[in-house]
Design a protein around this motif. Structure first.
Motif, mmCIF file in Angstrom:
data_model
loop_
_atom_site.group_PDB
_atom_site.id
_atom_site.type_symbol
_atom_site.label_atom_id
_atom_site.label_comp_id
_atom_site.label_asym_id
_atom_site.label_seq_id
_atom_site.Cartn_x
_atom_site.Cartn_y
_atom_site.Cartn_z
ATOM 1 N N TYR A 160 0.835 -1.200 0.000
ATOM 2 C CA TYR A 160 0.000 0.000 0.000
ATOM 3 C C TYR A 160 0.875 1.257 0.000
ATOM 4 N N PHE A 161 0.327 2.314 -0.581
ATOM 5 C CA PHE A 161 0.938 3.636 -0.484
ATOM 6 C C PHE A 161 -0.050 4.564 0.205
ATOM 7 N N LEU A 162 0.442 5.284 1.207
ATOM 8 C CA LEU A 162 -0.349 6.273 1.930
ATOM 9 C C LEU A 162 0.243 7.638 1.601
ATOM 10 N N LEU A 163 -0.524 8.470 0.916
ATOM 11 C CA LEU A 163 -0.012 9.727 0.383
ATOM 12 C C LEU A 163 -0.729 10.931 0.995
ATOM 13 N N THR A 164 -0.021 12.069 1.038
ATOM 14 C CA THR A 164 -0.668 13.338 1.336
ATOM 15 C C THR A 164 -0.279 14.318 0.241
ATOM 16 N N ARG A 165 -1.195 15.216 -0.076
ATOM 17 C CA ARG A 165 -0.905 16.230 -1.087
ATOM 18 C C ARG A 165 -1.943 17.344 -0.988
ATOM 19 N N ARG A 166 -1.600 18.494 -1.582
ATOM 20 C CA ARG A 166 -2.530 19.607 -1.622
ATOM 21 C C ARG A 166 -3.608 19.335 -2.680
ATOM 22 N N PRO A 167 -4.709 20.107 -2.645
ATOM 23 C CA PRO A 167 -5.757 19.925 -3.652
ATOM 24 C C PRO A 167 -5.205 20.063 -5.066
ATOM 25 N N TYR A 168 -5.743 19.292 -5.974
ATOM 26 C CA TYR A 168 -5.252 19.287 -7.349
ATOM 27 C C TYR A 168 -6.392 18.948 -8.299
ATOM 28 N N VAL A 169 -6.195 19.223 -9.570
ATOM 29 C CA VAL A 169 -7.156 18.851 -10.595
ATOM 30 C C VAL A 169 -6.990 17.359 -10.856
ATOM 31 N N ARG A 170 -8.055 16.595 -10.706
ATOM 32 C CA ARG A 170 -7.954 15.135 -10.766
ATOM 33 C C ARG A 170 -7.333 14.653 -12.078
ATOM 34 N N LYS A 171 -7.627 15.350 -13.191
ATOM 35 C CA LYS A 171 -7.083 14.938 -14.475
ATOM 36 C C LYS A 171 -5.582 15.206 -14.575
ATOM 37 N N GLN A 172 -5.062 15.984 -13.634
ATOM 38 C CA GLN A 172 -3.638 16.303 -13.628
ATOM 39 C C GLN A 172 -2.980 15.786 -12.354
ATOM 40 N N SER A 173 -3.386 14.619 -11.938
ATOM 41 C CA SER A 173 -2.891 14.059 -10.677
ATOM 42 C C SER A 173 -1.426 13.655 -10.735
ATOM 43 N N GLY A 174 -0.929 13.378 -11.942
ATOM 44 C CA GLY A 174 0.442 12.904 -12.060
ATOM 45 C C GLY A 174 0.588 11.432 -11.737
ATOM 46 N N LEU A 175 -0.548 10.745 -11.574
ATOM 47 C CA LEU A 175 -0.529 9.326 -11.247
ATOM 48 C C LEU A 175 -1.487 8.569 -12.158
ATOM 49 N N LEU A 176 -0.977 7.519 -12.765
ATOM 50 C CA LEU A 176 -1.807 6.573 -13.506
ATOM 51 C C LEU A 176 -1.666 5.245 -12.779
ATOM 52 N N ILE A 177 -2.718 4.830 -12.106
ATOM 53 C CA ILE A 177 -2.639 3.617 -11.302
ATOM 54 C C ILE A 177 -3.795 2.696 -11.637
ATOM 55 N N GLU A 178 -3.532 1.421 -11.551
ATOM 56 C CA GLU A 178 -4.557 0.399 -11.718
ATOM 57 C C GLU A 178 -4.502 -0.500 -10.493
ATOM 58 N N ALA A 179 -4.979 0.061 -9.408
ATOM 59 C CA ALA A 179 -5.029 -0.615 -8.114
ATOM 60 C C ALA A 179 -6.136 0.064 -7.323
ATOM 61 N N PRO A 180 -6.681 -0.586 -6.314
ATOM 62 C CA PRO A 180 -7.698 0.066 -5.494
ATOM 63 C C PRO A 180 -7.171 1.391 -4.942
ATOM 64 N N SER A 181 -8.023 2.409 -4.911
ATOM 65 C CA SER A 181 -7.592 3.711 -4.427
ATOM 66 C C SER A 181 -8.736 4.423 -3.730
ATOM 67 N N GLN A 182 -8.370 5.309 -2.819
ATOM 68 C CA GLN A 182 -9.365 6.128 -2.125
ATOM 69 C C GLN A 182 -8.760 7.480 -1.818
ATOM 70 N N ILE A 183 -9.560 8.520 -1.957
ATOM 71 C CA ILE A 183 -9.131 9.878 -1.645
ATOM 72 C C ILE A 183 -9.982 10.406 -0.503
ATOM 73 N N LEU A 184 -9.334 10.941 0.523
ATOM 74 C CA LEU A 184 -10.028 11.577 1.629
ATOM 75 C C LEU A 184 -9.642 13.054 1.624
ATOM 76 N N ASP A 185 -10.616 13.911 1.333
ATOM 77 C CA ASP A 185 -10.385 15.361 1.277
ATOM 78 C C ASP A 185 -10.787 15.966 2.613
ATOM 79 N N LEU A 186 -9.829 16.518 3.341
ATOM 80 C CA LEU A 186 -10.113 17.074 4.662
ATOM 81 C C LEU A 186 -11.120 18.217 4.601
ATOM 82 N N ALA A 187 -11.197 18.900 3.449
ATOM 83 C CA ALA A 187 -12.127 20.019 3.311
ATOM 84 C C ALA A 187 -13.579 19.571 3.370
#
Length: 222
Positions: A160-187
């Protein structure tokens, strides 16, 4: 948090670089609240046998502190902070992480090492790499179109990878992944964040009052 991931048997407790140790200590001190985040992480780990979990938050929202606290409670996790000077390029990330994974191995391919780790994990064991401030990555020297830090598109079982990052445009995430994923937005949790702030203030006031009381007793003990 409901449960803590069991450490993988083939990996020793990671020896974080000194600068990482300092950040973890600084960010996790006097930490309060955010139980809903830890619960979400735990639920994700239980539901999926691999994957990416990302915490999104504006500057000052506490995402780095959340990650640091999680690391202190799960010391077998690998940790990397891209916001520190000299740590925002893929070459440094790969070298540091591969060293943490297997200090005696000459293997420098992250996917290969992750597969080796996965092959040795017991059925319920989980191997987690935590990366703080993914938005700080400088991808100038990377292959065009590649994932930030060359993070794997596919993950082997138990990784697993546990990441933190600032808000971003989803289409410009810089990540192409084919694995289960979840985003938790603190806002999206303003009420919970407000309660955490109140808890922090109460705890801070308590600490200050305790320090004043101790100083008063010291000076007037005679």
């Amino acid at each position: 948090m409901n449960t803590s991931p069991r450490p993988p048997t083939p990996i020793n407790s990671p020896s974080y670089p000194t600068e990482f140790q300092q950040v973890i200590l600084e960010k996790s001190q006097n930490f309060v609240g955010c139980g809903f985040v830890f619960t979400a992480i735990s639920n994700f780990l239980q539901r999926h046998d691999r994957g990416y979990f990302t915490i999104i938050g504006a500057p000052g929202s506490g995402k780095s502190a959340i990650l640091a606290k999680y690391v202190t409670e799960n010391p077998h996790l690998l940790y990397y902070n891209a916001q520190l000077p000299g740590k925002n390029r893929a070459e440094e990330f790969i070298t540091t992480i591969c060293t943490q994974i297997a200090q005696t191995s000459q293997e420098t391919s992250l996917p290969s090492l992750l597969q080796q780790v996965s092959d040795k994990l017991e059925p319920q064991q989980k191997f987690i790499i935590a990366i703080d401030a993914l938005d700080a990555v400088d991808s100038t020297d990377q292959t065009p179109g590649s994932n930030l830090f060359y993070l794997p598109r596919y993950l082997p079982r138990g990784v697993y990878f546990l990441l933190t990052r600032r808000p971003y445009v989803r289409k410009q995430s810089g990540l192409l992944i084919e694995a289960p994923s979840q985003i938790l937005d603190l806002a999206e949790y303003p009420q919970k964040n407000h309660k955490d702030v109140e808890s922090y203030i109460r705890q801070y006031v308590k600490i200050v009052l305790h320090a004043i009381k101790n100083r008063y007793e010291y000076f007037y003990s005679d």
